[in-house]
Write an enzyme that holds these catalytic residues in place. Structure first.
Site, PDB file in Angstrom:
ATOM      1  N   GLY A  21      -0.400   1.821   1.546  1.00 51.71           N
ATOM      2  CA  GLY A  21       0.499   0.914   0.651  1.00 51.71           C
ATOM      3  C   GLY A  21      -0.348  -0.078  -0.045  1.00 51.71           C
ATOM      4  O   GLY A  21      -0.066  -0.139  -1.691  1.00 51.71           O
ATOM      5  N   ALA A  22      -1.317  -0.849   0.389  1.00 48.93           N
ATOM      6  CA  ALA A  22      -1.858  -1.797  -0.269  1.00 48.93           C
ATOM      7  C   ALA A  22      -3.047  -2.474   0.645  1.00 48.93           C
ATOM      8  O   ALA A  22      -3.213  -1.999   1.759  1.00 48.93           O
ATOM      9  CB  ALA A  22      -1.050  -2.933  -0.555  1.00 48.93           C
ATOM     10  N   MET A  23      -3.916  -3.191  -0.157  1.00 45.01           N
ATOM     11  CA  MET A  23      -5.426  -3.511   0.672  1.00 45.01           C
ATOM     12  C   MET A  23      -5.593  -4.946   0.219  1.00 45.01           C
ATOM     13  O   MET A  23      -5.588  -5.453  -0.920  1.00 45.01           O
ATOM     14  CB  MET A  23      -6.423  -2.423   0.118  1.00 45.01           C
ATOM     15  N   HIS A  34       2.615  -9.379   3.127  1.00 44.33           N
ATOM     16  CA  HIS A  34       1.726  -8.779   4.268  1.00 44.33           C
ATOM     17  C   HIS A  34       0.311  -8.902   3.723  1.00 44.33           C
ATOM     18  O   HIS A  34      -0.553  -9.522   4.680  1.00 44.33           O
ATOM     19  CB  HIS A  34       2.079  -7.303   4.486  1.00 44.33           C
ATOM     20  N   GLU A  35      -0.042  -8.523   2.563  1.00 45.07           N
ATOM     21  CA  GLU A  35      -1.432  -8.744   2.251  1.00 45.07           C
ATOM     22  C   GLU A  35      -1.704  -9.937   2.056  1.00 45.07           C
ATOM     23  O   GLU A  35      -2.857 -10.449   2.125  1.00 45.07           O
ATOM     24  CB  GLU A  35      -1.431  -7.911   0.878  1.00 45.07           C
ATOM     25  N   GLU A  43      -3.577  -6.328  12.417  1.00 44.37           N
ATOM     26  CA  GLU A  43      -2.400  -5.817  11.795  1.00 44.37           C
ATOM     27  C   GLU A  43      -1.118  -6.147  12.515  1.00 44.37           C
ATOM     28  O   GLU A  43      -0.101  -6.287  11.945  1.00 44.37           O
ATOM     29  CB  GLU A  43      -2.503  -4.309  11.643  1.00 44.37           C
TER      30      GLU A  43
HETATM   31  N1  0A1 Z   1      -5.275  -3.109   5.677  1.00 46.08           N
HETATM   32  C1  0A1 Z   1      -4.341  -2.456   4.800  1.00 46.08           C
HETATM   33  C2  0A1 Z   1      -3.808  -0.931   5.003  1.00 46.08           C
HETATM   34  C3  0A1 Z   1      -5.067  -0.124   4.491  1.00 46.08           C
HETATM   35  C4  0A1 Z   1      -5.633   0.520   5.406  1.00 46.08           C
HETATM   36  C5  0A1 Z   1      -6.641   1.511   5.180  1.00 46.08           C
HETATM   37  C6  0A1 Z   1      -6.742   1.995   3.984  1.00 46.08           C
HETATM   38  O1  0A1 Z   1      -7.554   2.988   3.536  1.00 46.08           O
HETATM   39  C7  0A1 Z   1      -8.099   3.758   4.349  1.00 46.08           C
HETATM   40  C8  0A1 Z   1      -5.967   1.306   2.901  1.00 46.08           C
HETATM   41  C9  0A1 Z   1      -5.250   0.337   3.285  1.00 46.08           C
HETATM   42  C10 0A1 Z   1      -2.611  -3.084   5.320  1.00 46.08           C
HETATM   43  O2  0A1 Z   1      -2.628  -3.492   6.353  1.00 46.08           O
HETATM   44  O3  0A1 Z   1      -2.152  -3.542   4.311  1.00 46.08           O
HETATM   45 ZN    ZN Z   2      -2.230  -5.031   7.054  1.00 44.19          ZN
END
Ligand code: 0A1
Ligand code: ZN
Length: 886
Positions: free
Chosen positions: A274-276, A310-311, A333
């Site tokens: 979804g996003a980072m 969230h981000e 998370e």
């Molecule tokens: N940390 C981000 C989610 C995320 C996890 C892995 C990714 O690539 C493998 C990309 C995004 C979140 O919780 O929004």
């Molecule tokens: Zn997250």
């Protein structure tokens, strides 16, 4: 290129264990990166300021850097080139056997972003450079200690062609920029906060900003920027507003302020998730940032708001305080999902928010927890960490944090959160560190509570009530049991908070007296043994228990309610969530009767109690139209399947379909009245009342259309043509496209495609609507859509829209007895295994859920998995398939 590159065959994928954690042998204080961006040959020079870690047990350990798919060009130590004999390069590592205690390492590598289809590391999306480093993508950019407990300050210089890549972004603040020869330019970014490399980000492309600013509660002005392709500039307002709301909310609720001078969000079309939350430079799947009422639904607006929040919340829960290792993933998370759910509840209806989260948890997460890939919220081993970005880590993880907050109370939880952020700011920590803060501020012993993090599986709680008319007591007996999961046969009793009340048969909440103590009309029972009884005193008549209010624990609770009891609780339970849940259980019990009848070859007859209960709901002026729309959702086929040890796919589908049609026919006038009552010619607005009206009206429309009445189809066509917003247009299109008679639907689908051909996000919904068509032609349609020019296996959103939606939301067609659904999915997984292992490994999951199905389907699903297993598998797929086929 260095000659020391190993030609050895790759080893079988290695399993990593939580118990083997060791601190890093070296620390990195400072990183200076220099990128010369070229699509097929980007040069990355890295200077690492390294020093031995005194906390590592072996003071002579070699330096082992991670690196994958890198072409190593040179290595220098303290400015001196190294001879090939001074280091070793293997497929995944660069090793310096005897490095000094403190030194500067320079490496130069070449990478190929244009051919990076896995979308990890540095890649191109729609011609723009972007990165994804969580969890282990940074090692595809340069040699590094790619683990979250190595925190360093980053300086990033980016150089690129100015015309093709006018915008160059990275974490922190821009400190320098300039022009270079041959049409090139450069920008330097400095991030003052030490961070693990998974939070590194870089963007280079032809992007355009929407700008705003935000003043924090302590008066600091922060520049806010959302960077998108030019044609999407009009779709950024909602994300920007959501960001400002989230920033204010985190100050008000958690006392957390933003810490850099600039906060950027970049939208990209090709993204695995979804996003980072990269520090100061979030990278988003465009589906989670762009929203315009004409082209995006209310649901998409909600998604954007919650993902942006969230981000943003990760800036504290994840970035300022991060994870020691990837086993602790839920530390950031679970806590951040909990925070984003609290935020959404504060923006909208708390009861409806809770209902929607629980619905997801009870279907998809419970199914995961009973599958071969079941794992604890904190897993204790993995082959590929990307396989652990799961509903268990995120959603169950959030439920665990929610239980903690309920156990200690909000004010104490907030104190614990303050302590956690203060004590561990700038550190990489563990789940215990978090829970210990809560124990410390509350004085509670939370040792038993910690089992929630290490024990997989959904606990089952059996509740029994006994009223003693003579003693005027009501005794509630609760028994808990967690079924075995792979690798965990024996389970321990958990500490389960059961929020509850008693309701009189006249519909009033009753005072609760346990062992001479008064608890008002609601209490939280702490179930912490395999079996426990609680006796309530001074009850003049037999009460009805209302249990697990607000879904106070992620468990399956059963109580032998009669259908009449459930209808009564649906009317009278003071807890909004439990009113909805009583309605769900009533519908479920009624559906289960139909399923049995279907299995025994009897005629189907819907219990009039359900029809009458719904009739009452539909009459008059609804008090809460949004809640009413929730009450009118029949349990999904997936949730119904959850109730069975042996799942009959066809009977479930037939029974549910019959119930929907019967309710729709019997209550047609009621649905029609409400449809008209909530249809207005007011222009679209995001306001809550209008949003609720759209949701209820469209729920009514979907019932009207299943009757196949000409009038209903006409209403849908009219709404489709006249809608000024995507919520109404898409709802009408879905009704038409899912109708048995495919003609009006096909015409509408064509018109829709003509209207939206240039908007990839809208085309995603166009694909999904077709593949979720509940009729037998669905699979052929999926096959045809895979050949459609707007479809691409390279784009994860398209794969999810077509294959993900088909396998996940069109259960009975995916599970066709001829196995054609399984074969189709297996073919796609085989193709994706070669290009995008992460997506392949997610897409395969529906094929691994055969445990409760009939032997025939089980056999066909295993065959499909075995065919995949013949391939040269990525570690991602290897891990999932091996677990499924043991
Ligand atoms: N940390 C981000 C989610 C995320 C996890 C892995 C990714 O690539 C493998 C990309 C995004 C979140 O919780 O929004
Ligand atoms: Zn997250």
């Amino acid at each position: 290129m260095n000659q020391a590159v190993s030609t050895q065959a790759p080893l079988a994928p290695q399993t990593v264990h939580l118990k083997d954690y060791q601190p890093p042998a070296f620390l990195i204080n400072q990183v200076e990166l220099n990128f010369k961006l070229e699509p097929s040959a980007t040069l990355v020079t890295s200077l690492l300021h390294l020093q031995r870690n005194p906390a590592h047990p072996d003071g002579r350990a070699p330096l082992v850097l991670d690196g994958q798919q890198l072409k190593l060009l040179s290595v220098e130590v303290d400015g001196q080139p190294l001879a090939a004999s001074d280091y070793q390069v293997t497929e995944n590592h660069l090793t310096l056997p005897q490095p000094p205690a403190e030194f500067v390492l320079q490496t130069q590598v070449e990478i190929d972003p244009a051919n990076n289809t896995a979308l990890e590391g540095l890649y191109l999306s729609s011609g723009n450079f972007c990165t994804q480093c969580e969890a282990e993508g940074f090692r595809r950019i340069t040699y590094y200690l790619d683990r979250p407990d190595v925190l360093a300050r980053f300086t990033t210089r980016i150089e690129a062609d100015k015309e093709a890549f006018p915008v160059l972004l990275s974490n922190g603040n821009p400190t320098e920029k300039g022009e270079l020869d041959k049409g090139k330019h450069y920008v330097i970014w400095e991030d003052p906060f030490p961070k693990p490399c998974y939070l590194f980000a870089l963007v280079g492309g032809d992007l355009h900003p929407v700008k705003d600013s935000y003043t924090t509660s302590s008066g600091r002005k922060v520049a806010l920027e959302i960077w998108v392709e030019k044609e999407n500039l009009h779709k950024c307002d909602h994300a920007l507003e959501s960001l400002k709301k989230a920033m204010r909310w985190d100050e008000d609720t958690y006392g957390r302020e933003y810490d850099l001078d600039i906060y950027m969000i970049v939208a990209v079309n090709d993204f695995n998730m979804g996003a980072m939350e990269n520090k100061g430079l979030n990278i988003f799947n465009s589906a989670c940032v762009l929203a315009d009422p004409k082209s995006e639904t209310d649901m998409a607006f909600h998604r954007v708001e919650s993902v942006v929040a969230h981000e943003y919340f990760h800036n504290w829960s994840g970035n300022r305080v991060t994870c020691r290792d990837w086993f602790q993933l839920s530390l950031k998370e679970g806590f951040t999902v909990f925070r984003d759910q609290q935020f959404s509840a504060d923006q909208h209806s708390p009861a409806v928010e809770r209902i929607q989260h629980v619905a997801l948890l009870r279907t998809a997460q419970f199914a995961e927890d009973a599958s071969p890939t079941a794992h604890p919220v904190r897993p204790d081993s993995y082959i590929e960490i990307n396989n652990f970005y799961t509903l268990t880590v995120y959603e169950k993880g959030s439920e665990v944090v929610r239980m903690l907050s309920e156990l200690v109370g909000w004010d104490t939880f907030r104190k614990g959160s303050d302590l956690y952020f203060e004590r561990f700011d700038g550190q990489a920590v563990t789940v215990e560190d978090f829970v210990n803060c809560m124990a410390e501020v509350s004085g509670l012993n939370l040792d038993q509570f910690l089992i929630w993090y290490s024990q997989a599986g959904t606990p089952q709680v059996k509740a029994e009530g006994r009223y003693d008319a003579e003693q005027k007591t009501f005794t509630l007996t609760l028994k808990q049991e967690t079924p075995p999961t792979p690798g965990q046969k024996d389970k321990q009793p958990l500490l389960i908070p059961i929020k509850m009340g008693l309701v009189s048969r006249t519909g009033h909440p009753l005072p609760l007296e346990i062992d001479g103590e008064f608890h008002g009309t609601e209490t939280v029972l702490q179930l912490n043994k395999a079996e426990q009884s609680f006796t309530f005193h001074h009850l003049e008549s037999e009460p009805l228990p209302s249990l697990l209010r607000g879904f106070s624990a992620p468990v399956k609770l059963s109580y032998a309610y009669s259908k009449e009891d459930l209808a009564f609780l649906l009317q009278h339970d003071p807890d909004g969530f439990n009113r909805w849940d009583a309605g769900q259980q009533l519908a479920l019990t009624t559906l289960q009767e139909l399923i049995s009848a279907q299995q025994q070859g009897q005629d189907l007859e819907l219990d009039p109690l359900l029809i009458n209960t719904w009739k009452q709901l539909l009459e008059g002026q609804p008090e809460d139209p949004l809640m009413l729309a929730e009450l009118l959702q029949l349990p999904s086929e997936a949730y119904i399947a959850e109730q069975y040890e042996c799942v009959d796919i066809d009977a479930i589908h037939i029974a549910r379909d019959y119930a929907r049609k019967t309710l729709a026919t019997a209550l047609y006038p009621e649905f029609l009245r409400l449809y008209h009552l909530y249809t207005s010619d007011q222009p679209w607005s995001a306001e809550a009342q209008q949003l609720a009206a759209r949701r209820l009206k469209n729920t009514c429309l979907s019932f009207l259309v299943v009757t196949d009445a000409a009038e209903a189809l006409q209403l849908a066509e009219q709404q489709f043509q006249q809608a000024d917003n995507m919520t109404d247009q898409q709802a009408a299109l879905t009704c038409l496209a899912h109708a048995e008679n495919n003609q009006p639907g096909d015409a509408a689908l064509q018109a829709f495609a003509r209207q939206w051909a240039r908007d990839p996000l809208v085309m995603d919904t166009w694909f999904s609507i077709q593949v979720t068509r509940p009729h037998p032609d669905a699979l052929d349609r999926v096959k045809a859509l895979l050949e459609h020019p707007a479809f691409s296996m390279k784009n994860p959103n398209k794969v999810r829209a077509v294959l993900g939606a088909f396998a996940g939301q069109n259960r009975h067609n995916f599970h066709r007895r001829d196995g054609a659904g399984y074969q189709l999915l297996a073919n796609a997984v085989i193709e994706l295994n070669k290009t995008n292992p992460q997506i392949a490994s997610r897409l395969v999951l529906p094929l691994t859920r055969f445990q409760k199905l009939d032997d025939f389907r089980k056999g066909k699903m295993k065959e499909a998995l075995e065919r995949i297993q013949q391939e040269k598998l990525s570690p991602d797929l290897y891990e999932v398939i091996q677990k499924a086929l043991v």
